[in-house]
Scaffold this active site. Structure first.
Site, PDB file in Angstrom:
ATOM      1  CE1 TYR A  20      40.130  41.195  32.961  1.00 54.87           C
ATOM      2  CE2 TYR A  20      38.669  41.873  34.738  1.00 54.87           C
ATOM      3  CZ  TYR A  20      39.538  40.958  34.196  1.00 54.87           C
ATOM      4  OH  TYR A  20      39.823  39.801  34.872  1.00 54.87           O
ATOM      5  CE1 TYR A 174      42.997  47.891  39.312  1.00 56.43           C
ATOM      6  CE2 TYR A 174      42.584  45.686  40.156  1.00 56.43           C
ATOM      7  CZ  TYR A 174      42.123  46.936  39.821  1.00 56.43           C
ATOM      8  OH  TYR A 174      40.802  47.252  39.993  1.00 56.43           O
ATOM      9  CG  HIS A 175      44.866  42.002  41.645  1.00 57.10           C
ATOM     10  ND1 HIS A 175      45.387  41.727  40.408  1.00 57.10           N
ATOM     11  CD2 HIS A 175      43.520  41.945  41.511  1.00 57.10           C
ATOM     12  CE1 HIS A 175      44.398  41.501  39.561  1.00 57.10           C
ATOM     13  NE2 HIS A 175      43.259  41.630  40.200  1.00 57.10           N
ATOM     14  CE  LYS A 533      37.440  34.574  49.318  1.00 57.40           C
ATOM     15  NZ  LYS A 533      36.176  35.329  49.124  1.00 57.40           N
ATOM     16  CG  ASP A 537      35.861  35.430  45.565  1.00 61.39           C
ATOM     17  OD1 ASP A 537      36.634  36.095  44.856  1.00 61.39           O
ATOM     18  OD2 ASP A 537      35.285  35.866  46.575  1.00 61.39           O
ATOM     19  CG  HIS A 539      38.587  39.380  44.544  1.00 58.85           C
ATOM     20  ND1 HIS A 539      38.011  38.844  43.424  1.00 58.85           N
ATOM     21  CD2 HIS A 539      39.462  40.322  44.100  1.00 58.85           C
ATOM     22  CE1 HIS A 539      38.503  39.446  42.343  1.00 58.85           C
ATOM     23  NE2 HIS A 539      39.379  40.338  42.733  1.00 58.85           N
TER      24      HIS A 539
END
Length: 660
Positions: A20, A174-175, A533, A537, A539
């Site tokens: 990746y 995945y996340h 935040k 981003d 996450h």
């Protein structure tokens, strides 16, 4: 019979070997791709930067500090042309990790392929194109769920007709695991997403074509460190997907019911402490998706050992690629059938996971499906992640080098460059200069006409793929394309999963709650902790868990989710009369964003309000942040949330402030 030996002619072909990758500029990323292909990589996996993922041009105010940090910036056809220079797309299998702007990036890819003279019908690859998981875990969404689902279907419908070998969607669990999902949650939430997409697609194609369209839906999953459970999870995925396609959709041909997936193993479990240990973690996690032939990944990409520290260097990526090549080409794994068929322990675990996933799928179905259940799923993920962290803090889950066997030798892998690659800050301005040059040289009338056609398609409900390809060729930019989608479909702010209401989760927090009460009495009101935040981003796991624990400790929290500007954060601090501000940034853009917040606090007369920062922050940057005036800095090694809560209480204690 278990695991029969194959003849040499029966030996399986290896999975696609990917890394990746993408950073800085299209030119630098192209050189990285060509280098990796020369080293034996067999497919590409493109990482885009956050402005590209969220539909902003590199010069947009929200893009400041984010350009080229977590991937490659692609603002227009010229960037995409450079990205794949000297890489024949007709011969390539390309995965693009792109979601909200997936129709646009695929349009640019097709336009470049046509320029190369490729037969578009022969293109092979995948766009991730899974927006539901973006609302739950990754945060790069743009539009609300329903129109986003419509655009996913637009891509699938277009690809089915025009690019039949292309996977129009990777249902991405995945996340979900990165956000704390249990195996049962990962199974059920991903499968519910796939069901929502297939329900959206079914009316768009003739009934006789629908099974083949089902066969183009692929998955992108996570493999964690509990590799027996993870291997069983993959076998459960295979069975459940087959079951859903046959029973819910009447797909009779087994080849269209095949569970096709790519994988990246778990970055969540990579540690900043003793990072060399991550090599073993990555290898063990890879075994979960390669050992069982019946549930083997079709494509594997591995993180590098140092991704908990920062951006991996080409050598680090090469090391992870060699891990795949050794397993695929040096061992005899591919000479055998499935090693686990008939194993009673495996069969029992697979059935247990399937039973749990079916129960949760039924629960989601009763609430109206995945789209209607986004807020519920988000809150469950935050709860699961909190429990995961609690187990580590209580030493119930052992993480080597983190909460056990913490003494060790310094890593010789962390060389004079800090063991990571750092993106030159000058890259951002250079990218903006190229973008301005592109705008100057393009045909303004062609751009206006293409945008008008795109706007009409979006507003009328037509498929946006054809006009997107026309817009790509006309020179439209990523920000311009996304702005038309925002105008047509609106924007969205996803649920945070963190309630601001008073918590009754007090076990083990009695001393901290007493300290919060005592400081609140001194302050004359409840200690107010604002968690923000800034930047693009998405996450949010760390910020959510900090807010979650602060609430449990009795603080009055304010957390409005992702993608806030420094201006919005300071405005909230003024309105809420915050006693302390916590900033979470994992994209590497901490220096400019924190500086902006601190400058605005000073201008607002709030220099006295302590600011703490969390993220993947190299030591040199930590020193710079301290020099700016940041009170405390936390990185992934600071996993003890109660210690962080104690710091926050001390920072705002009037007695401590007076002593200073």
């Amino acid at each position: 019979m278990r695991g029969p030996v194959m003849t040499q002619t029966q030996k399986d072909r290896p999975w696609l070997i990917r890394t990746y990758a993408g950073h800085s500029t299209a030119k630098a990323s192209n050189a990285l791709y060509r280098g990796n292909l020369a080293k034996g990589q067999t497919g590409l996996s493109v990482a885009f930067d956050l402005p590209t993922q969220t539909g902003y041009d590199s010069d947009h105010t929200l893009a400041r500090g984010e350009v080229g940090k977590v991937g490659v910036p692609i603002s227009h056809l010229g960037d995409m042309r450079v990205l794949f220079d000297q890489i024949p797309l007709e011969q390539m299998n390309t995965s693009m990790t792109i979601n909200a702007t997936a129709p646009w990036l695929l349009a640019l890819y097709i336009a470049v392929a046509e320029e190369q003279g490729a037969d578009v019908s022969k293109l092979q690859g995948t766009v991730q194109n899974d927006l539901i998981k973006e609302y739950l875990s990754r945060g790069t969404y743009v539009c609300p769920p329903k129109p986003s689902l419509k655009m996913i279907a637009d891509v699938a419908e277009y690809c089915y007709t025009n690019v039949p070998k292309w996977n129009p969607m990777n249902v991405c669990s995945y996340h979900l695991q990165e956000a704390g999902a249990t195996p049962e949650q990962e199974l059920s939430y991903a499968l519910a997403t796939a069901i929502a997409v297939l329900d959206e697609l079914r009316p768009r194609v003739p009934a006789e074509d629908f099974p083949a369209l089902c066969g183009r839906i692929s998955f992108f999953v996570n493999a964690g460190i509990r590799f027996v459970t993870e291997m069983c999870k993959m076998r459960a995925f295979v069975d459940l997907w087959d079951e859903i396609l046959q029973q819910r959709y009447g797909v009779e041909d087994p080849k269209f019911r095949r569970f096709r997936y790519g994988v990246q193993v778990n970055s969540l479990g990579l540690t900043e402490q003793q990072p060399e240990n991550n090599v073993y973690r990555i290898l063990i996690e890879m075994l979960a998706v390669t050992l069982s032939k019946r549930a083997r990944a079709r494509a594997v990409q591995l993180p590098a050992w140092n991704e908990a520290l920062g951006l991996p260097r080409p050598w680090d990526q090469q090391w992870s690629m060699r891990m795949q090549q050794i397993l695929a080409y040096e061992t005899d794994l591919l000479e055998y059938g499935d090693l686990f068929d008939g194993n009673p322990a495996v069969d029992a675990k697979v059935e247990e996971l399937k039973e749990g996933a079916r129960a949760e799928l039924a629960n989601l179905d009763s609430m109206g499906g995945a789209v209607a259940s986004i807020e519920y799923m988000k809150s469950r993920l935050v709860d699961s992640n909190a429990e995961r962290l609690n187990r580590i803090e209580r030493n119930e889950t052992i993480v080597v080098g983190v909460n056990k066997w913490t003494e060790g030798e310094p890593s010789p892998l962390e060389t004079e460059d800090g063991g990571i690659m750092v993106v030159d800050p000058a890259v951002e301005q250079e990218q903006i200069n190229r973008l301005n040059e592109w705008r100057t040289e393009r045909d303004g009338a062609a751009v206006a006409a293409a945008l008008a056609a795109l706007r009409e398609a979006a507003q009328s409900g037509a498929n946006v793929m054809e006009p997107s390809i026309v817009a790509a060729k006309a020179g439209v930019t990523t920000g311009e394309w996304a702005e038309e989608m925002r105008k047509a479909y609106g924007t969205y702010r996803g649920p945070t999963g963190v309630s601001g209401s008073v918590s009754n989760k007090t076990e083990g927090l009695e001393d901290l709650r007493s300290a919060v009460d005592a400081v609140s009495d001194k302050l004359g009101r409840r200690l107010k902790f604002l968690v923000g935040k800034p930047g693009l981003d998405g996450h949010s796991n760390g910020a959510e868990q900090i807010a979650f624990r602060a609430r449990d400790c009795g603080m009055d929290i304010s957390y409005d989710g992702i993608r806030l500007t420094p201006e919005e954060i300071v405005a909230a601090a003024i309105e809420d009369k915050a006693h302390v501000i916590g900033l979470s940034i994992l994209s590497g853009s901490h220096i400019p964003l924190v500086q902006d917040v601190l400058n605005r606090l000073r201008e607002a007369g709030l220099k006295h309000v302590p600011v703490v920062v969390g993220g993947i922050i190299p030591d040199d940057d930590a020193e710079k942040l301290k020099a700016m005036g940041v009170a405390k800095i936390y990185t992934p090694k600071n996993f003890e949330l109660n210690a962080i809560m104690g710091d926050i209480v001390s920072l705002v204690d009037p007695q401590n402030l007076a002593a200073e």
